[in-house]
Design an enzyme around this catalytic site. Structure first.
Site, PDB file in Angstrom:
ATOM      1  N   SER A  85      76.620 109.301 -32.193  1.00 15.55           N
ATOM      2  CA  SER A  85      75.662 108.241 -32.516  1.00 15.55           C
ATOM      3  C   SER A  85      74.787 107.875 -31.327  1.00 15.55           C
ATOM      4  CB  SER A  85      76.399 106.989 -32.996  1.00 15.55           C
ATOM      5  OG  SER A  85      77.060 107.246 -34.207  1.00 15.55           O
ATOM      6  N   GLN A  86      73.620 107.319 -31.651  1.00 14.02           N
ATOM      7  CA  GLN A  86      72.708 106.753 -30.654  1.00 14.02           C
ATOM      8  C   GLN A  86      73.475 105.733 -29.793  1.00 14.02           C
ATOM      9  OE1 GLN A  86      69.883 104.290 -32.643  1.00 14.02           O
ATOM     10  NE2 GLN A  86      68.534 104.064 -30.895  1.00 14.02           N
TER      11      GLN A  86
END
Length: 234
Positions: A85-86
């Protein structure tokens, strides 16, 4: 003697036993920049979360070919159709979970092990479930090699949680589900938080904060997100 010592140190550094110091320094600078520009600038203030993210070498949780992009402002592929994920989303979900040093947390969707590593710096124990065996085993080895010894990885269908160690002080789901899995609600302690992306696969989903109080469930929609779908056992 000093000359001999210098030669010995150079040989040691070139032996491959130690990563080049400049490389580590470069990543440390990038990590600090990532925290300032991507995370703090978007309103994450929780000290525990920021310290945990600063302590975890994100570049060691991505495939080699993406190492130089490890601190970019976005998700990255980790193989098998999955992503890491970011950084901001990892920080946001971690802060919302609102857990501390005596807590036991369940994560659904181990992926590369990055989110589990971040949580492990904050809580007593992280139990994490990954359905893709190759990813789960690689994450297990990675976490062990990097001494995240309060994380336990299981290969299995995350929809059913990990009943053996329930109830949990927090549950974090890093894949989108069309509904909130009832087994996870059951495994969440009273007055504790679950963070889960809810919505159709490959569409924009909503990140939901789920609370259980006296057996009653309340949900709050937070921000639009895009996660890979929660994979189920066929």
């Amino acid at each position: 003697n000093m000359k001999k010592l210098s030669i010995f140190i150079i040989i040691l550094l070139n032996s491959g036993l130690f990563p080049p110091l400049y490389g580590q320094d470069k990543f440390e600078k990038e990590r600090k920049k990532m925290i300032k520009n991507q995370i703090q600038s978007r309103g994450i203030t929780d000290k525990k979360t920021l310290e945990a993210i600063e302590s975890v070498p994100r570049h060691l949780f991505v495939p080699d070919e993406y190492r130089d992009r490890a601190y970019d402002d976005g998700p990255l592929p980790i193989g098998y159709g999955q992503t890491i994920s970011q950084p901001y989303i990892v920080a946001y979900m971690t802060e919302l979970l609102n857990v501390g040093p005596d807590d036991i947390v369940l994560e659904i969707g181990t992926g590369s092990g990055y989110q589990a590593a971040v949580l492990s710096r904050i809580v007593k124990k992280v139990y994490t479930v990954e359905i893709i065996e190759e990813l789960g085993l690689a994450a297990k080895e990675r976490l062990k090699a990097l001494n995240y010894d309060n994380v336990e990885v299981k290969i299995g269908d995350g929809y059913y949680g990990w009943e053996e160690h329930a109830p949990y002080d927090g549950i974090i789901v890093t894949a989108a589900s069309e509904n909130i899995p009832p087994p996870l609600i059951k495994q969440l302690k009273d007055n504790c938080n679950m963070i889960i992306p809810v919505g159709s696969p490959f569409n924009i989903q909503n990140l939901m904060l789920v609370k259980k109080s006296g057996g009653k469930i309340t949900t709050k929609s937070l921000i639009p997100v895009r996660f890979v779908p929660l994979t189920r056992k066929k």
